[in-house]
Design an enzyme around this catalytic site. Structure first.
Site, PDB file in Angstrom:
ATOM      1  CG  HIS A   1      -1.916  -4.780  -3.326  1.00 53.42           C
ATOM      2  ND1 HIS A   1      -2.744  -5.193  -2.305  1.00 53.42           N
ATOM      3  CD2 HIS A   1      -2.447  -5.288  -4.472  1.00 53.42           C
ATOM      4  CE1 HIS A   1      -3.738  -5.916  -2.817  1.00 53.42           C
ATOM      5  NE2 HIS A   1      -3.570  -5.994  -4.115  1.00 53.42           N
TER       6      HIS A   1
ATOM      7  CB  CYS B   1      -6.995  -7.832  -3.880  1.00 53.41           C
ATOM      8  SG  CYS B   1      -5.932  -8.112  -5.289  1.00 53.41           S
TER       9      CYS B   1
ATOM     10  CB  CYS C   1       1.315  -0.354 -11.334  1.00 57.86           C
ATOM     11  SG  CYS C   1       1.056  -0.362 -13.093  1.00 57.86           S
TER      12      CYS C   1
END
Lengths: 381, 133
Positions: A325, A80, A200
């Site tokens: 994301h 990430c 999430c």
């Protein structure tokens, strides 16, 4: 060491885009950043491209689409934190005097990846992974302890998700543009207790890019350069030295180093994009990034301090929770949002008089370490 | 009957008919490690001694997982158990349906089947809530 400026930024709209190949997403973002900078592809001397699931030499495929070839080009993976790692490396290549202008791209297509529709799997042979650990579980363990030991309620945590989804509604680049209530977030499907689906971040496809130049060269292209005041990257320390899983030592140390490098403190930050992969992370990171003392983080969200219109808006883009994301693109996309904020181009999300912005990403699971990598960048105008 | 194979070499061992959790201690700095290493990851000392770790600990945190993993079907429980040696062991948690989990509760080591792999029974450590007798 020379000062480094960001002179161009670009991004694709984030979302589920299975019909688009990773290199197409990357090329769209890179071309947008080149146009925004007002340069030609020939001006780009070097490039870093961050990607996890797109296969080999994706950076060459991306830049090959827009007339950039025959330069120094490095592909980077750091989970990430990959996008932020690419930025850090490009910053140094200019700060050191090696080059004068370069481009950084972060790109990820989760829907066309081999793990489409699944959780990010642990590495082969990883002991905790084989025993049933996964990314959500890792933070569910944190959240369970955080809630029980520090008396934080699920409502407090859900409020982060409410806020970031609201911000996402104001961002045309966001994957989700839908408001949610605290009740909807808490009553969504349990994934790893006490984390429910709407706490999430989603799986996302997208790309973002930035063009960097030495401060001297930047003057030729813009009178609004954004300066990289700090760039810090760290790997995680051994878990046997990690006292409390509800406090990220590596984020704390990385932020401290970044403030020192910038000669600034947390009180100077006007806008922050931080790693809200799960809603609970945002509260935790308020403390580690120095925005408040431990125990006061719930007040920041309850009193609206970190909302748009508050004293320190956090994740104005919608964050990972709403904007999405796309793993390796996230660190670059945060920079794009903050550059827009510093230039006054953030539209309905604009924070008045933003002068100093901070970006934080963390990620990657390895048994025996706190986490894989963390990066903090501080930008100023 | 299926053959039992350890989930990974070096994590548990059989000592006079009883399975125990294996660790090691650095003679230089005292750091306990599980799994064992040749070199101490804390001080880089090379003098490591084998130790058997405590079979009791306290539940540091836990979660009930509702997603399938490679070897486990949901719902299953996992957690960190803090042992008196001062380290946390990540483990599958069994017996959670009968004894609701709570942070700080006493847990005890059990050696049992983790999953089946063809004709083999993959065996490893798990923790269960201690039941006061």
């Amino acid at each position: 060491m020379r000062e480094v400026a960001i002179i161009g930024v670009g991004s694709t709209v984030f979302g589920k885009l299975p019909e688009r190949l990773p290199y197409e997403l990357g090329a769209e973002a890179a071309w947008a950043a080149v146009r925004d900078a007002g340069i030609t592809p020939k001006d780009v001397q070097f490039a870093y491209c961050s990607n996890l699931y797109g296969g080999m030499v994706i950076g060459q495929a991306v830049l090959g689409e827009i007339g950039i070839a025959g330069i120094e080009l490095t592909n980077i993976e750091n989970a990430c934190a990959g996008g932020a790692t690419a930025l850090r490396k490009a910053w140094w290549d200019i700060a050191s005097g090696l080059y004068n202008m370069g481009i950084v791209i972060g790109v990820e297509s989760m829907t066309t990846s081999p793990i489409a529709g699944k959780l990010i799997p642990p590495a082969k042979g990883d002991i905790t992974g084989e025993l049933g650990m996964n990314m959500v579980a890792r933070f569910a363990l944190l959240q369970r302890r955080y809630m029980d030991i520090f008396n934080v309620s699920l409502e407090h945590i859900a409020k982060v998700s409410v806020k970031n989804h609201h911000n996402g509604c104001l961002n045309p680049y966001s994957q989700y543009k839908k408001e949610f209530t605290i009740e909807e977030i808490i009553s969504s499907r349990p994934i790893c207790e006490p984390i429910t689906l709407l706490q999430c971040c989603p799986a996302t496809d997208g790309a973002a890019a930035v063009v960097l130049a030495s401060r001297d060269l930047a003057k030729r292209y813009t009178n609004k350069p954004v300066i990289i005041a700090a760039s810090v990257l760290k790997s995680g320390d051994y878990a046997f030295r990690w006292e409390d899983i509800t406090f990220s030592d590596m984020t704390y140390q990385c932020a401290n180093d970044a403030y020192e490098m910038a000669g600034l403190g947390p009180e100077d930050v006007d806008v922050c994009e931080l790693h809200d992969a799960f809603a609970v992370n945002e509260l935790q990171h308020y403390v580690e990034l120095g925005f408040c003392e431990r125990g006061e983080e719930v007040r920041l969200i309850e009193d609206g301090v970190t909302e748009l219109g508050g004293k320190l808006p956090v994740n104005t883009s919608g964050g990972l929770l709403a904007k999405g994301h796309p793993v390796s693109a996230t660190g670059v996309a945060q920079i794009v949002e903050l550059v827009w904020q510093l230039r006054g181009q953030a539209g309905k999300r604009q924070v008045d008089h933003a002068k100093v912005c901070l970006a934080h990403v963390i990620g990657g699971e390895v048994a025996g370490l706190e986490s894989g990598a963390v990066a903090v960048h501080i930008l100023k105008r | 009957m299926k053959t039992r194979v350890p989930f990974k070499e070096g994590l548990i061992e059989e000592v006079s008919g009883k399975w125990v959790l294996k660790g090691c201690r650095c003679k230089q700095c005292g750091q306990i490690m599980h799994p064992c290493r040749e070199v101490c990851l804390n001080c880089l000392g090379r003098d490591m001694e084998k130790v058997h770790l405590s079979e009791q600990g306290k539940l540091y945190s836990f979660t009930i997982v509702h997603m399938p993993s490679e070897h486990f079907n949901p719902p299953y429980a996992i957690g960190w158990i803090e042992i008196p040696e001062g380290i946390r062991i990540f483990s599958q948690i069994r017996g959670w349906q009968e004894h609701p989990l709570e942070i700080g509760m006493d847990m005890e080591l059990t050696i049992e089947k983790l999953w089946d792999e063809g004709e083999q029974e993959v065996t490893g450590y798990t923790f269960r809530p201690s039941v006061r007798r």
